[in-house]
Write a protein that holds these residues in place. Structure first.
Motif, PDB file in Angstrom:
ATOM      1  N   THR A 102       0.834  -1.205   0.000  1.00  0.00           N
ATOM      2  CA  THR A 102       0.000   0.000   0.000  1.00  0.00           C
ATOM      3  C   THR A 102       0.868   1.254   0.000  1.00  0.00           C
ATOM      4  OG1 THR A 102      -1.830  -1.085   1.146  1.00  0.00           O
ATOM      5  CG2 THR A 102      -1.699   1.308   1.306  1.00  0.00           C
ATOM      6  N   SER A 103       1.848   1.273   0.898  1.00  0.00           N
ATOM      7  CA  SER A 103       2.743   2.429   0.991  1.00  0.00           C
ATOM      8  C   SER A 103       3.515   2.634  -0.308  1.00  0.00           C
ATOM      9  CB  SER A 103       3.717   2.227   2.157  1.00  0.00           C
ATOM     10  OG  SER A 103       4.570   3.336   2.295  1.00  0.00           O
ATOM     11  N   LEU A 104       3.968   1.552  -0.890  1.00  0.00           N
ATOM     12  CA  LEU A 104       4.712   1.642  -2.153  1.00  0.00           C
ATOM     13  C   LEU A 104       3.838   2.236  -3.257  1.00  0.00           C
ATOM     14  CD1 LEU A 104       7.320   1.016  -3.681  1.00  0.00           C
ATOM     15  CD2 LEU A 104       6.410  -1.260  -4.162  1.00  0.00           C
ATOM     16  N   GLY A 105       2.570   1.868  -3.271  1.00  0.00           N
ATOM     17  CA  GLY A 105       1.652   2.430  -4.261  1.00  0.00           C
ATOM     18  C   GLY A 105       1.542   3.940  -4.130  1.00  0.00           C
ATOM     19  N   PHE A 106       1.450   4.434  -2.909  1.00  0.00           N
ATOM     20  CA  PHE A 106       1.356   5.875  -2.694  1.00  0.00           C
ATOM     21  C   PHE A 106       2.667   6.574  -3.043  1.00  0.00           C
ATOM     22  CE2 PHE A 106      -1.987   4.750   0.678  1.00  0.00           C
ATOM     23  CZ  PHE A 106      -3.019   4.917  -0.230  1.00  0.00           C
ATOM     24  N   VAL A 107       3.796   5.919  -2.773  1.00  0.00           N
ATOM     25  CA  VAL A 107       5.095   6.502  -3.115  1.00  0.00           C
ATOM     26  C   VAL A 107       5.233   6.642  -4.630  1.00  0.00           C
ATOM     27  CG1 VAL A 107       7.592   6.095  -3.126  1.00  0.00           C
ATOM     28  CG2 VAL A 107       6.282   5.753  -1.020  1.00  0.00           C
ATOM     29  N   ILE A 108       4.870   5.585  -5.361  1.00  0.00           N
ATOM     30  CA  ILE A 108       4.940   5.638  -6.826  1.00  0.00           C
ATOM     31  C   ILE A 108       4.008   6.715  -7.360  1.00  0.00           C
ATOM     32  CG2 ILE A 108       4.494   4.349  -8.952  1.00  0.00           C
ATOM     33  CD1 ILE A 108       5.347   1.817  -7.473  1.00  0.00           C
ATOM     34  N   SER A 109       2.821   6.819  -6.767  1.00  0.00           N
ATOM     35  CA  SER A 109       1.876   7.861  -7.166  1.00  0.00           C
ATOM     36  C   SER A 109       2.500   9.241  -6.992  1.00  0.00           C
ATOM     37  CB  SER A 109       0.592   7.756  -6.328  1.00  0.00           C
ATOM     38  OG  SER A 109      -0.261   8.859  -6.560  1.00  0.00           O
ATOM     39  N   ALA A 110       3.165   9.465  -5.851  1.00  0.00           N
ATOM     40  CA  ALA A 110       3.799  10.761  -5.598  1.00  0.00           C
ATOM     41  C   ALA A 110       4.897  11.047  -6.623  1.00  0.00           C
ATOM     42  CB  ALA A 110       4.377  10.787  -4.186  1.00  0.00           C
ATOM     43  N   VAL A 111       5.683  10.018  -6.964  1.00  0.00           N
ATOM     44  CA  VAL A 111       6.770  10.194  -7.939  1.00  0.00           C
ATOM     45  C   VAL A 111       6.196  10.551  -9.310  1.00  0.00           C
ATOM     46  CG1 VAL A 111       8.613   9.003  -9.180  1.00  0.00           C
ATOM     47  CG2 VAL A 111       8.381   8.708  -6.711  1.00  0.00           C
ATOM     48  N   MET A 112       5.109   9.877  -9.714  1.00  0.00           N
ATOM     49  CA  MET A 112       4.483  10.161 -10.999  1.00  0.00           C
ATOM     50  C   MET A 112       3.951  11.587 -11.041  1.00  0.00           C
ATOM     51  SD  MET A 112       4.959   7.453 -12.794  1.00  0.00           S
ATOM     52  CE  MET A 112       3.939   7.871 -14.201  1.00  0.00           C
ATOM     53  N   VAL A 113       3.310  12.018  -9.969  1.00  0.00           N
ATOM     54  CA  VAL A 113       2.781  13.390  -9.918  1.00  0.00           C
ATOM     55  C   VAL A 113       3.927  14.395  -9.950  1.00  0.00           C
ATOM     56  CG1 VAL A 113       1.553  15.075  -8.501  1.00  0.00           C
ATOM     57  CG2 VAL A 113       0.664  12.748  -8.710  1.00  0.00           C
ATOM     58  N   LEU A 114       4.995  14.099  -9.212  1.00  0.00           N
ATOM     59  CA  LEU A 114       6.140  15.004  -9.139  1.00  0.00           C
ATOM     60  C   LEU A 114       6.768  15.216 -10.515  1.00  0.00           C
ATOM     61  CD1 LEU A 114       7.655  16.569  -6.937  1.00  0.00           C
ATOM     62  CD2 LEU A 114       9.223  14.639  -6.753  1.00  0.00           C
ATOM     63  N   GLY A 115       6.726  14.190 -11.347  1.00  0.00           N
ATOM     64  CA  GLY A 115       7.313  14.297 -12.681  1.00  0.00           C
ATOM     65  C   GLY A 115       6.357  14.811 -13.738  1.00  0.00           C
ATOM     66  N   THR A 116       5.167  15.251 -13.337  1.00  0.00           N
ATOM     67  CA  THR A 116       4.152  15.726 -14.282  1.00  0.00           C
ATOM     68  C   THR A 116       4.179  17.247 -14.367  1.00  0.00           C
ATOM     69  OG1 THR A 116       2.721  13.859 -13.736  1.00  0.00           O
ATOM     70  CG2 THR A 116       1.702  15.717 -14.876  1.00  0.00           C
ATOM     71  N   THR A 117       4.162  17.765 -15.581  1.00  0.00           N
ATOM     72  CA  THR A 117       4.085  19.210 -15.790  1.00  0.00           C
ATOM     73  C   THR A 117       2.618  19.631 -15.795  1.00  0.00           C
ATOM     74  OG1 THR A 117       6.112  19.197 -17.117  1.00  0.00           O
ATOM     75  CG2 THR A 117       4.664  21.110 -17.335  1.00  0.00           C
ATOM     76  N   LEU A 118       2.229  20.414 -14.808  1.00  0.00           N
ATOM     77  CA  LEU A 118       0.848  20.867 -14.683  1.00  0.00           C
ATOM     78  C   LEU A 118       0.722  22.317 -15.129  1.00  0.00           C
ATOM     79  CD1 LEU A 118      -0.094  19.375 -11.176  1.00  0.00           C
ATOM     80  CD2 LEU A 118      -0.506  18.393 -13.441  1.00  0.00           C
ATOM     81  N   PRO A 119      -0.456  22.712 -15.621  1.00  0.00           N
ATOM     82  CA  PRO A 119      -0.667  24.125 -15.962  1.00  0.00           C
ATOM     83  C   PRO A 119      -0.447  25.016 -14.743  1.00  0.00           C
ATOM     84  CG  PRO A 119      -2.449  22.761 -16.819  1.00  0.00           C
ATOM     85  CD  PRO A 119      -1.636  21.887 -15.912  1.00  0.00           C
ATOM     86  N   LYS A 120       0.000  26.221 -14.994  1.00  0.00           N
ATOM     87  CA  LYS A 120       0.261  27.140 -13.894  1.00  0.00           C
ATOM     88  C   LYS A 120      -1.013  27.389 -13.111  1.00  0.00           C
ATOM     89  CE  LYS A 120       2.196  31.629 -12.700  1.00  0.00           C
ATOM     90  NZ  LYS A 120       2.816  32.892 -13.191  1.00  0.00           N
ATOM     91  N   TYR A 121      -0.905  27.268 -11.796  1.00  0.00           N
ATOM     92  CA  TYR A 121      -2.063  27.440 -10.918  1.00  0.00           C
ATOM     93  C   TYR A 121      -2.120  28.872 -10.410  1.00  0.00           C
ATOM     94  CZ  TYR A 121      -5.051  26.975  -6.791  1.00  0.00           C
ATOM     95  OH  TYR A 121      -6.038  27.134  -5.855  1.00  0.00           O
ATOM     96  N   VAL A 122      -3.263  29.513 -10.615  1.00  0.00           N
ATOM     97  CA  VAL A 122      -3.479  30.872 -10.134  1.00  0.00           C
ATOM     98  C   VAL A 122      -4.292  30.790  -8.849  1.00  0.00           C
ATOM     99  CG1 VAL A 122      -4.441  33.138 -10.641  1.00  0.00           C
ATOM    100  CG2 VAL A 122      -3.433  31.767 -12.486  1.00  0.00           C
ATOM    101  N   ALA A 123      -3.679  31.124  -7.743  1.00  0.00           N
ATOM    102  CA  ALA A 123      -4.345  31.019  -6.448  1.00  0.00           C
ATOM    103  C   ALA A 123      -5.454  32.055  -6.343  1.00  0.00           C
ATOM    104  CB  ALA A 123      -3.342  31.215  -5.316  1.00  0.00           C
ATOM    105  N   PRO A 124      -6.601  31.678  -5.757  1.00  0.00           N
ATOM    106  CA  PRO A 124      -7.697  32.629  -5.597  1.00  0.00           C
ATOM    107  C   PRO A 124      -7.364  33.690  -4.559  1.00  0.00           C
ATOM    108  CG  PRO A 124      -8.194  30.592  -4.451  1.00  0.00           C
ATOM    109  CD  PRO A 124      -6.915  30.354  -5.211  1.00  0.00           C
ATOM    110  N   GLU A 125      -8.003  34.845  -4.709  1.00  0.00           N
ATOM    111  CA  GLU A 125      -7.822  35.899  -3.723  1.00  0.00           C
ATOM    112  C   GLU A 125      -8.526  35.511  -2.426  1.00  0.00           C
ATOM    113  OE1 GLU A 125      -5.987  38.569  -3.968  1.00  0.00           O
ATOM    114  OE2 GLU A 125      -5.371  38.074  -6.018  1.00  0.00           O
ATOM    115  N   ARG A 126      -7.927  35.908  -1.308  1.00  0.00           N
ATOM    116  CA  ARG A 126      -8.524  35.600  -0.014  1.00  0.00           C
ATOM    117  C   ARG A 126      -9.199  36.854   0.542  1.00  0.00           C
ATOM    118  NH1 ARG A 126      -4.257  31.803   3.366  1.00  0.00           N
ATOM    119  NH2 ARG A 126      -4.676  29.862   2.257  1.00  0.00           N
TER     120      ARG A 126
END
Length: 427
Positions: free
Chosen positions: A178-202
């Motif tokens: 189970t832990s290994l699955g979450f670690v691999i998931s984190a590695v895959m996400v870390l290597g993914t280029t995501l669109p720039k996130y614009v944080a909402p105003e508070r």
């Protein structure tokens, strides 16, 4: 003009989605192993009281989903999405590794709350990221289909994988998987280029921001209709999850293998419907498909009452049970798979995460009603009455959705500006 489905490249050709989908699949496999391992751990600690332990753990899971998700969504709303996803996976991996070392029931409860709180952070954030990665609507529909298939396959294959692994390792080692699955998931996400996130105003107080998504559901007719359909899905799902074992073992005199087969029919119905949805949505609107799914689900829950009333161990009885469970799987998939399209259409970049989070919380809140109805009524009065009660609940919810959606926009029409929730004003 969007390309026709036949002309649109497959969604897995998008590198960012391909990596995110892989992360989802690997994490789901880990979650499936956790489900099996947790049951065995509960029995190891509590013996014959393992059912009560698991029931409490399930309640804790739902409480975390309903209560934690909106709060964490606000606390992390200015953080990069990639960082939130990786941090959530890291917490889940560490928590899973700690579970084999517990020897008290209360320790199980604490760790399950932490793990599910991390899941309540990861899942809605992940779901809100996908529309920014897959912008073409036809491809987005295919992405939703793949996601649905991943969930269904996990429910079918993870127990089989766990059974095979348990022939050579102890159940404690499943937590490492189970832990290994979450670690691999984190590695895959870390290597993914995501669109720039614009944080909402508070500009609003904390609690106002925490309830932004919920308020969107209350003021938007399309989202209120989806909220009602969540109850339809929860009614059918609770019937299957809670009472399949009772139908098979008590009413039909079947075995544990029979329980797995019955659940397999439900999963098969869900997968079959999910595979057809991208094609169906080129001809009809989301609304019509989802309301049709509601009708199918209502019919399925009513038929479950008939199956319970006429239960027998003969071939005909098993066929009826398989058909009803397949129907329930198809009906719930017809609602759940396109639901993210509604959320995407009724939100913008500023409100999308809060609305996906609200859907995550509110859809699970429905289970706080339907799980007790399925379990307590089924145990105290009988399976026929439980199925009838869930059928009535699903029928009322389906009628409410149809009424709320009577003036909704069709799939082919762009969303009316006034139906989109404005995160900056809360209206």
């Amino acid at each position: 003009m969007p390309a026709a489905p036949s002309e649109t490249s497959h969604v897995l050709a998008i590198p960012a989605f391909r990596r995110l989908f892989t992360a989802q699949v690997v994490a789901l496999v880990g979650t499936g192993l956790l489900t099996v391992a947790l049951g065995l751990l509960a029995y190891d600690i509590a013996g014959s009281s393992a059912g009560a332990v698991l029931g409490t753990a399930l309640a804790i899971k739902m409480a975390a989903y309903v209560g934690v998700a909106p709060i964490v969504s606000v606390l992390t709303d200015r953080l990069p999405r990639k960082g939130v996803l990786v941090a959530a996976d890291a917490v889940r991996a560490a928590t899973a590794l700690a579970l084999p070392f517990v020897d008290q029931v209360w320790q199980v409860y604490v760790l399950i709350f932490v793990l599910q709180a991390a899941s309540a952070t990861f899942t809605p954030t992940f779901q809100a990221v996908i529309p920014s990665v897959v912008q073409d609507e036809d491809q987005y529909t295919r992405a939703l289909t793949l996601s649905r298939l991943a969930y269904d396959l996990e429910s079918l294959l993870s127990p089989l994988l766990a059974a095979v692994l348990l022939t050579v390792i102890s159940f404690h080692t499943l937590f490492v998987g189970t832990s290994l699955g979450f670690v691999i998931s984190a590695v895959m996400v870390l290597g993914t280029t995501l669109p720039k996130y614009v944080a909402p105003e508070r500009g609003e107080p904390f609690m106002d921001r925490a309830t932004t998504g919920v308020r969107a559901f209350l003021v938007n007719p399309a989202l209120r209709g989806l909220l009602a359909l969540n109850v339809v899905v929860a009614s059918a799902t609770a019937l299957v999850v809670v009472n399949t074992v009772v139908y098979v073992r008590d009413l039909f005199g079947g075995s544990n293998s029979g329980v797995a087969i019955a659940l397999g029919f439900y999963g098969a119905g869900s997968m079959a419907a999910a595979l057809c949805i991208p094609i169906v949505l080129t001809f009809i609107s989301d609304r019509r498909l989802m309301l049709t799914g509601a009708v199918v689900t209502v019919v399925g829950t009513a038929a479950a009452a008939i199956v319970a009333a006429t239960a027998s161990g003969g071939t005909a009885g098993w066929i009826h049970l398989g058909l009803v469970w397949t129907t329930l799987g198809a009906g719930t998939s017809m609602i759940s798979t396109p639901s993210a399209r509604v959320l995407r259409r009724e939100s913008d970049d500023g409100s999308r995460t809060s609305i996906f989070t609200a859907q995550f919380s509110l859809s699970h809140a429905a289970f706080l009603i339907t799980y007790p109805v399925a379990g307590w009524i089924g145990a105290q009065i009988g399976q026929v009455v439980a199925a009838i009660a869930l059928s009535v609940l699903a029928t009322l919810a389906a009628l409410s959705a149809a009424r709320l959606w009577s003036g909704s926009v069709s799939r082919s029409s762009p969303p009316r500006r006034e139906t989109i929730f404005d995160a900056s004003t809360g209206t």
